[in-house]
Write a protein that holds these residues in place. Structure first.
Motif, PDB file in Angstrom:
ATOM      1  N   GLU A 117       0.836  -1.202   0.000  1.00  6.72           N
ATOM      2  CA  GLU A 117       0.000   0.000   0.000  1.00  6.72           C
ATOM      3  C   GLU A 117       0.868   1.247   0.000  1.00  6.72           C
ATOM      4  O   GLU A 117       2.002   1.247   0.478  1.00  6.72           O
ATOM      5  CB  GLU A 117      -0.903   0.002   1.229  1.00  6.72           C
ATOM      6  N   ALA A 118       0.320   2.339  -0.503  1.00  5.46           N
ATOM      7  CA  ALA A 118       0.985   3.628  -0.454  1.00  5.46           C
ATOM      8  C   ALA A 118       1.054   4.124   0.984  1.00  5.46           C
ATOM      9  O   ALA A 118       0.250   3.726   1.830  1.00  5.46           O
ATOM     10  CB  ALA A 118       0.228   4.635  -1.320  1.00  5.46           C
ATOM     11  N   PRO A 119       2.025   4.971   1.299  1.00  5.69           N
ATOM     12  CA  PRO A 119       2.109   5.513   2.661  1.00  5.69           C
ATOM     13  C   PRO A 119       0.853   6.299   3.033  1.00  5.69           C
ATOM     14  O   PRO A 119       0.197   6.903   2.184  1.00  5.69           O
ATOM     15  CB  PRO A 119       3.333   6.434   2.589  1.00  5.69           C
ATOM     16  N   VAL A 120       0.547   6.292   4.344  1.00  4.88           N
ATOM     17  CA  VAL A 120      -0.629   6.981   4.876  1.00  4.88           C
ATOM     18  C   VAL A 120      -0.170   8.208   5.645  1.00  4.88           C
ATOM     19  O   VAL A 120       0.782   8.148   6.436  1.00  4.88           O
ATOM     20  CB  VAL A 120      -1.415   6.043   5.820  1.00  4.88           C
ATOM     21  N   HIS A 121      -0.847   9.323   5.438  1.00  2.00           N
ATOM     22  CA  HIS A 121      -0.516  10.566   6.145  1.00  2.00           C
ATOM     23  C   HIS A 121      -0.908  10.447   7.615  1.00  2.00           C
ATOM     24  O   HIS A 121      -2.037  10.106   7.945  1.00  2.00           O
ATOM     25  CB  HIS A 121      -1.255  11.735   5.483  1.00  2.00           C
ATOM     26  N   MET A 122       0.045  10.755   8.510  1.00  2.00           N
ATOM     27  CA  MET A 122      -0.194  10.592   9.938  1.00  2.00           C
ATOM     28  C   MET A 122      -0.220  11.908  10.707  1.00  2.00           C
ATOM     29  O   MET A 122      -0.999  12.073  11.649  1.00  2.00           O
ATOM     30  CB  MET A 122       0.884   9.679  10.553  1.00  2.00           C
ATOM     31  N   SER A 123       0.639  12.850  10.350  1.00  2.00           N
ATOM     32  CA  SER A 123       0.657  14.122  11.071  1.00  2.00           C
ATOM     33  C   SER A 123       1.349  15.190  10.239  1.00  2.00           C
ATOM     34  O   SER A 123       2.033  14.897   9.256  1.00  2.00           O
ATOM     35  CB  SER A 123       1.368  13.979  12.421  1.00  2.00           C
ATOM     36  N   GLY A 124       1.158  16.458  10.660  1.00  2.00           N
ATOM     37  CA  GLY A 124       1.790  17.574   9.972  1.00  2.00           C
ATOM     38  C   GLY A 124       1.171  17.852   8.625  1.00  2.00           C
ATOM     39  O   GLY A 124       0.120  17.304   8.268  1.00  2.00           O
ATOM     40  N   PRO A 125       1.811  18.700   7.826  1.00  6.56           N
ATOM     41  CA  PRO A 125       1.285  19.033   6.500  1.00  6.56           C
ATOM     42  C   PRO A 125       1.235  17.799   5.602  1.00  6.56           C
ATOM     43  O   PRO A 125       2.083  16.916   5.699  1.00  6.56           O
ATOM     44  CB  PRO A 125       2.287  20.057   5.956  1.00  6.56           C
ATOM     45  N   SER A 126       0.248  17.733   4.737  1.00 11.24           N
ATOM     46  CA  SER A 126       0.203  16.639   3.764  1.00 11.24           C
ATOM     47  C   SER A 126       1.120  16.952   2.585  1.00 11.24           C
ATOM     48  O   SER A 126       1.379  18.112   2.264  1.00 11.24           O
ATOM     49  CB  SER A 126      -1.231  16.420   3.275  1.00 11.24           C
ATOM     50  N   VAL A 127       1.623  15.904   1.970  1.00 12.01           N
ATOM     51  CA  VAL A 127       2.521  16.044   0.822  1.00 12.01           C
ATOM     52  C   VAL A 127       1.793  15.459  -0.382  1.00 12.01           C
ATOM     53  O   VAL A 127       1.807  14.250  -0.610  1.00 12.01           O
ATOM     54  CB  VAL A 127       3.859  15.308   1.069  1.00 12.01           C
ATOM     55  N   ASP A 128       1.153  16.329  -1.147  1.00 13.05           N
ATOM     56  CA  ASP A 128       0.266  15.879  -2.225  1.00 13.05           C
ATOM     57  C   ASP A 128       0.917  15.884  -3.599  1.00 13.05           C
ATOM     58  O   ASP A 128       0.339  15.364  -4.552  1.00 13.05           O
ATOM     59  CB  ASP A 128      -0.987  16.764  -2.254  1.00 13.05           C
ATOM     60  N   GLU A 129       2.100  16.457  -3.713  1.00 16.23           N
ATOM     61  CA  GLU A 129       2.781  16.549  -5.004  1.00 16.23           C
ATOM     62  C   GLU A 129       4.202  15.994  -4.882  1.00 16.23           C
ATOM     63  O   GLU A 129       4.783  15.978  -3.794  1.00 16.23           O
ATOM     64  CB  GLU A 129       2.858  18.010  -5.470  1.00 16.23           C
ATOM     65  N   PRO A 130       4.768  15.541  -5.994  1.00 15.90           N
ATOM     66  CA  PRO A 130       6.169  15.129  -5.967  1.00 15.90           C
ATOM     67  C   PRO A 130       7.065  16.294  -5.546  1.00 15.90           C
ATOM     68  O   PRO A 130       6.741  17.458  -5.758  1.00 15.90           O
ATOM     69  CB  PRO A 130       6.447  14.719  -7.419  1.00 15.90           C
TER      70      PRO A 130
END
Length: 293
Positions: A76-89
């Protein structure tokens, strides 16, 4: 646990420089965290666990933290857990080179940090006029390193999206992909084709997956078949050339790996082993052998 994490981060601090901002910060048992790995990619954290859930104490409200489960069956792809999300390369730096990373691309984020020192040595060994073949190339990091050293490179992978990613990595480093070669397809097929054409390379990187199956159903296992791969590569090696033979197969010990490599050629070969980078202090799973005739 907080003290252990602090100690691990302090231990890696000298490795983080303006030229390198992607390293392994926690290496499982080596840092007192069984089955837990933490890597930073330009100050964005990726926590990977072999078993269990997300480890307590790794959240950071002001830092992007993602979690990946190291499951052999459900990738599976990594899951966002905390802080800002990283939506772009985004780009990381490794020994001055830039590489594109994505937390949205699936199970693999774009680079394997355990090959950092090997990439640096490839770059040092290269110079204008030399030709490097990078097999099982993924996103082409070895190719970029060689091209930055002045070499003409051929990047080979089964996946067109990864080849496109590799071309972007060239562009991120001010390198024109049009001056290099990108081949889609099976490495075994291409090595046989290159040998038949009489095409030779001064350097070849062999870092295959531990297990794969080609389009005809033929199975490749590192622990039994690496020698065949090395033999095909040596048939494409120019006089005075070298191979970088790598595997992360834990079923194959150093002696067995060397034996397969030595059996791949009737010539007397000189082997030199490289250790893993300084931030990988746990299980020394990666075997790296520089091979010269």
């Amino acid at each position: 646990m907080r003290d252990l994490l602090h100690a691990a981060l302090k231990r890696r601090a000298p490795l983080l420089t303006p030229d390198t901002d992607a390293v392994r910060l926690v290496d499982a048992e080596g840092d007192g965290f069984p089955d837990v790995y933490l890597e930073t990619f330009a100050d964005r954290w990726l926590v990977s666990t072999a078993h269990g859930g997300f480890p307590r104490g790794f959240e950071r409200p002001d830092k992007a933290v993602y979690w990946k489960r190291l499951d052999q069956h459900q990738k599976e792809a990594p899951v966002h857990m905390s802080g800002p999300s990283v939506d772009e390369p985004f780009l990381i730096r490794e020994n001055g080179a830039a590489f594109e990373i994505s937390f949205q691309s699936g199970y693999s984020q774009g680079i394997f940090l355990d090959q950092r020192d090997n990439r640096a040595e490839v770059r040092r060994r290269m110079q204008p006029g030399l030709r490097l073949l990078n097999t099982f190339a993924y996103t082409g990091a070895f190719s970029v390193a060689a091209a930055l050293g002045g070499a003409e490179t051929t990047t080979l992978d089964l996946s067109q999206p990864y080849l496109d990613w590799a071309k972007r990595n060239f562009t991120h480093n001010g390198l024109d992909p049009a001056g290099h070669h990108f081949c889609k397809g099976d490495t075994f097929h291409w090595l046989k084709r290159f040998a038949k054409q009489g095409r030779q390379f001064d350097a070849i990187v062999l870092d295959p997956p531990t297990f794969s199956r080609d389009e005809k159903g033929k199975v490749f296992r590192v622990e039994t078949d690496y020698g065949e791969l090395a033999s095909l590569a040596m048939a494409c090696l120019a006089p005075g050339g070298w191979l970088l033979c790598c595997t992360n197969c834990r079923k194959l010990d150093d002696f067995g790996f060397d034996r397969q490599i030595l059996a791949a050629s009737p010539k007397r070969l000189k082997l030199r082993h490289s250790p893993m980078p300084a931030d990988f202090i746990g299980d020394p799973y990666l075997k790296s052998v520089w091979v010269e005739g």
